[in-house]
Design an enzyme around this catalytic site. Sequence first.
Site, PDB file in Angstrom:
ATOM      1  N   ASP A  69      48.276  41.329  24.614  1.00 22.35           N
ATOM      2  CA  ASP A  69      48.340  40.593  25.876  1.00 22.35           C
ATOM      3  C   ASP A  69      48.089  41.519  27.071  1.00 22.35           C
ATOM      4  O   ASP A  69      47.527  41.093  28.082  1.00 22.35           O
ATOM      5  CB  ASP A  69      49.700  39.910  26.024  1.00 22.35           C
ATOM      6  CG  ASP A  69      49.761  38.583  25.274  1.00 22.35           C
ATOM      7  OD1 ASP A  69      48.706  38.124  24.796  1.00 22.35           O
ATOM      8  OD2 ASP A  69      50.862  38.016  25.165  1.00 22.35           O
ATOM      9  N   GLY A  70      48.524  42.794  26.970  1.00 23.13           N
ATOM     10  CA  GLY A  70      48.279  43.724  28.072  1.00 23.13           C
ATOM     11  C   GLY A  70      46.797  43.892  28.355  1.00 23.13           C
ATOM     12  O   GLY A  70      46.373  43.975  29.517  1.00 23.13           O
ATOM     13  N   ASP A 142      52.985  38.593  36.809  1.00 15.40           N
ATOM     14  CA  ASP A 142      54.120  38.677  37.719  1.00 15.40           C
ATOM     15  C   ASP A 142      53.990  39.815  38.712  1.00 15.40           C
ATOM     16  O   ASP A 142      53.187  40.735  38.540  1.00 15.40           O
ATOM     17  CB  ASP A 142      55.430  38.841  36.931  1.00 15.40           C
ATOM     18  CG  ASP A 142      55.383  39.974  35.904  1.00 15.40           C
ATOM     19  OD1 ASP A 142      54.904  41.055  36.247  1.00 15.40           O
ATOM     20  OD2 ASP A 142      55.821  39.768  34.762  1.00 15.40           O
ATOM     21  N   ARG A 152      70.857  52.172  42.459  1.00 16.50           N
ATOM     22  CA  ARG A 152      71.551  51.484  43.545  1.00 16.50           C
ATOM     23  C   ARG A 152      71.027  50.053  43.660  1.00 16.50           C
ATOM     24  O   ARG A 152      69.828  49.808  43.539  1.00 16.50           O
ATOM     25  CB  ARG A 152      71.313  52.210  44.876  1.00 16.50           C
ATOM     26  CG  ARG A 152      71.907  53.597  44.932  1.00 16.50           C
ATOM     27  CD  ARG A 152      71.561  54.274  46.243  1.00 16.50           C
ATOM     28  NE  ARG A 152      72.099  55.630  46.308  1.00 16.50           N
ATOM     29  CZ  ARG A 152      71.806  56.496  47.277  1.00 16.50           C
ATOM     30  NH1 ARG A 152      70.972  56.153  48.242  1.00 16.50           N
ATOM     31  NH2 ARG A 152      72.329  57.698  47.263  1.00 16.50           N
ATOM     32  N   THR A 182      56.615  33.769  29.997  1.00 17.43           N
ATOM     33  CA  THR A 182      56.995  34.211  28.651  1.00 17.43           C
ATOM     34  C   THR A 182      56.959  35.732  28.524  1.00 17.43           C
ATOM     35  O   THR A 182      57.080  36.264  27.421  1.00 17.43           O
ATOM     36  CB  THR A 182      56.057  33.595  27.596  1.00 17.43           C
ATOM     37  OG1 THR A 182      54.691  33.857  27.953  1.00 17.43           O
ATOM     38  CG2 THR A 182      56.267  32.094  27.499  1.00 17.43           C
ATOM     39  N   TYR A 184      58.015  39.322  31.199  1.00 18.51           N
ATOM     40  CA  TYR A 184      59.212  39.951  31.764  1.00 18.51           C
ATOM     41  C   TYR A 184      60.195  38.895  32.287  1.00 18.51           C
ATOM     42  O   TYR A 184      61.406  39.021  32.151  1.00 18.51           O
ATOM     43  CB  TYR A 184      58.788  40.911  32.878  1.00 18.51           C
ATOM     44  CG  TYR A 184      59.884  41.739  33.510  1.00 18.51           C
ATOM     45  CD1 TYR A 184      61.150  41.858  32.942  1.00 18.51           C
ATOM     46  CD2 TYR A 184      59.630  42.431  34.695  1.00 18.51           C
ATOM     47  CE1 TYR A 184      62.143  42.634  33.537  1.00 18.51           C
ATOM     48  CE2 TYR A 184      60.609  43.209  35.289  1.00 18.51           C
ATOM     49  CZ  TYR A 184      61.868  43.301  34.718  1.00 18.51           C
ATOM     50  OH  TYR A 184      62.848  44.059  35.304  1.00 18.51           O
ATOM     51  N   SER A 187      62.569  37.760  29.699  1.00 19.01           N
ATOM     52  CA  SER A 187      63.589  38.779  29.413  1.00 19.01           C
ATOM     53  C   SER A 187      64.652  38.826  30.508  1.00 19.01           C
ATOM     54  O   SER A 187      65.809  39.168  30.243  1.00 19.01           O
ATOM     55  CB  SER A 187      62.934  40.154  29.277  1.00 19.01           C
ATOM     56  OG  SER A 187      61.992  40.170  28.233  1.00 19.01           O
ATOM     57  N   GLN A 240      51.154  47.117  35.853  1.00 19.60           N
ATOM     58  CA  GLN A 240      50.012  48.024  35.800  1.00 19.60           C
ATOM     59  C   GLN A 240      49.691  48.695  37.128  1.00 19.60           C
ATOM     60  O   GLN A 240      49.080  49.761  37.158  1.00 19.60           O
ATOM     61  CB  GLN A 240      48.780  47.259  35.300  1.00 19.60           C
ATOM     62  CG  GLN A 240      48.958  46.716  33.886  1.00 19.60           C
ATOM     63  CD  GLN A 240      47.889  45.712  33.500  1.00 19.60           C
ATOM     64  OE1 GLN A 240      47.150  45.208  34.344  1.00 19.60           O
ATOM     65  NE2 GLN A 240      47.799  45.398  32.217  1.00 19.60           N
TER      66      GLN A 240
END
Length: 282
Positions: A69-70, A142, A152, A182, A184, A187, A240
Amino acid sequence: MQIALVVNFTNPQAINTAVEVIKVISSCGARVLMLSSTEKYIESPDVSYIPDENLLFESCDVVVTVGGDGTIIRTAKFASLMDKPIIGVNLGRIGFVAELEPTEINMLEKVLKGDYTLMKRMVLGIEVEGKEKETSFIAINDAVISRGALSRIIEFDVSVEGEKIATYRADGLLFSTPTGSTAYALSAGGPVIDPKLSLIELTPVCPHSLTARSVLFTDDTVLSVECKSSDTAYLTVDGQESLPINEGEKLVIKASAHTLNMINLKEKNFYRIVGEKLRDGK
């Protein structure tokens, strides 16, 4: 017809799979275009080598990728900007975006015959205001604004159409397309969104709150984010591209005028595929 072929040669299966793709494309009378830098991996009389990435995508009619996918997400930026349809052969672990598996390469014949449908997918446009020169990106998956190396929490003000709607204290904020829901965003606890929809997903990353949750916005919404911390934050686009964001600089996020045209060759149920790909965490 001219087909731009983009291959992730770091994958051990890549060369053999790419050779099979070239055979199928050439047997149908189409011309394969690849970057000159790839000639050291595949030297073939059936390939025309192009010295420049922009020229490669300008010259083609269709883009085919071989990799995970990348690979397809990186290549999709060029395809979207050049308004070229794209299809991927999956060599990755999950492969949500790629249409074909290596055993299905012969199905590329349908592409060369024009026997396919297109799914238009939304793309994000991101502008950074407050820098010395205008800075803009497009995101297929994204855009994330997050803290740097120091552990922080950062405070973010989020506005819609110029009106402040929320303040988040979190490690970061993630803005996703349905395609990226679907990745990051999933997750980070965000919802799965059908890629046929045009929505902007905002998901806080590790928020210091019991109530902060993902929010969905329509594709005509203009969002803006200001970082209220003196520490430098970082904008990362599709995992990227990265850019430091300083206090006083503002991110503007909205649907891009560009879209991504994904080639569909198979009748498939998106939610069934999600279940299959993510079952047991595989």
